[in-house]
Design a protein around this motif. Sequence first.
Motif, PDB file in Angstrom:
ATOM      1  N   HIS A  60       0.856  -1.176   0.000  1.00  0.00           N
ATOM      2  CA  HIS A  60       0.000   0.000   0.000  1.00  0.00           C
ATOM      3  C   HIS A  60       0.894   1.228   0.000  1.00  0.00           C
ATOM      4  O   HIS A  60       1.805   1.342   0.816  1.00  0.00           O
ATOM      5  N   VAL A 109       1.108   5.465   0.062  1.00  0.00           N
ATOM      6  CA  VAL A 109       0.404   6.679   0.448  1.00  0.00           C
ATOM      7  C   VAL A 109       1.292   7.872   0.182  1.00  0.00           C
ATOM      8  O   VAL A 109       2.368   7.996   0.770  1.00  0.00           O
ATOM      9  N   CYS A 160       6.263   9.410  -0.207  1.00  0.00           N
ATOM     10  CA  CYS A 160       5.459   8.225  -0.458  1.00  0.00           C
ATOM     11  C   CYS A 160       5.929   7.127   0.475  1.00  0.00           C
ATOM     12  O   CYS A 160       7.070   6.675   0.376  1.00  0.00           O
ATOM     13  N   TYR A 219       1.852  10.518  -8.955  1.00  0.00           N
ATOM     14  CA  TYR A 219       1.581   9.190  -8.438  1.00  0.00           C
ATOM     15  C   TYR A 219       2.867   8.487  -8.030  1.00  0.00           C
ATOM     16  O   TYR A 219       3.843   8.487  -8.779  1.00  0.00           O
ATOM     17  N   TRP A 252       0.544   1.259  -7.125  1.00  0.00           N
ATOM     18  CA  TRP A 252       0.365   2.687  -7.317  1.00  0.00           C
ATOM     19  C   TRP A 252      -0.286   3.319  -6.102  1.00  0.00           C
ATOM     20  O   TRP A 252      -1.144   2.721  -5.450  1.00  0.00           O
ATOM     21  N   GLY A 253       0.122   4.538  -5.819  1.00  0.00           N
ATOM     22  CA  GLY A 253      -0.553   5.322  -4.808  1.00  0.00           C
ATOM     23  C   GLY A 253      -1.783   5.988  -5.379  1.00  0.00           C
ATOM     24  O   GLY A 253      -2.102   5.856  -6.564  1.00  0.00           O
ATOM     25  N   GLN A 254      -2.485   6.719  -4.540  1.00  0.00           N
ATOM     26  CA  GLN A 254      -3.735   7.347  -4.947  1.00  0.00           C
ATOM     27  C   GLN A 254      -3.528   8.653  -5.701  1.00  0.00           C
ATOM     28  O   GLN A 254      -4.456   9.157  -6.339  1.00  0.00           O
ATOM     29  N   THR A 296      -1.332  12.647  -5.665  1.00  0.00           N
ATOM     30  CA  THR A 296      -1.401  13.904  -4.940  1.00  0.00           C
ATOM     31  C   THR A 296      -1.279  15.046  -5.943  1.00  0.00           C
ATOM     32  O   THR A 296      -0.449  15.015  -6.844  1.00  0.00           O
TER      33      THR A 296
END
Length: 121
Positions: A3, A5, A22, A94, A111-113, A115
């Motif tokens: 995960h 972030v 991240c 990302y 992959w992150g969400q 920003t």
Amino acid sequence: QVHLVESGGGLVQAGGSLRLSCAASGDTTCISAMGWYRQAPGKERELVATITSGGRAYYADSVKGRFTISRDNAKNTVYLQMNSLKPEDTAVYYCNAVTSEVCDDYVYEYWGQGTQVTVSS
């Protein structure tokens, strides 16, 4: 599973700086390279910078000399220091991580969400 972030995005004027972070969590033992991609409205996602677990970095030509990628393997965190920002740097950024085929049966990509980074003139 991994995960990711991201944090650190925001609004900045041209010429300013931002630092993106991240943090990876979960099963991070097999993570090899990590990096940053960005996607502007109506544009395809493009690679910004990557860094291997050994610390070797790659940069897109558009950000060379302005951005610096780094990572702390002990903290499972990758950073992107962005200096001399330009309006064309505006995009959703990302975080990306890939696992090593030596460690896992398969190469996995995470992959992150994302920003938002907005650079105003």
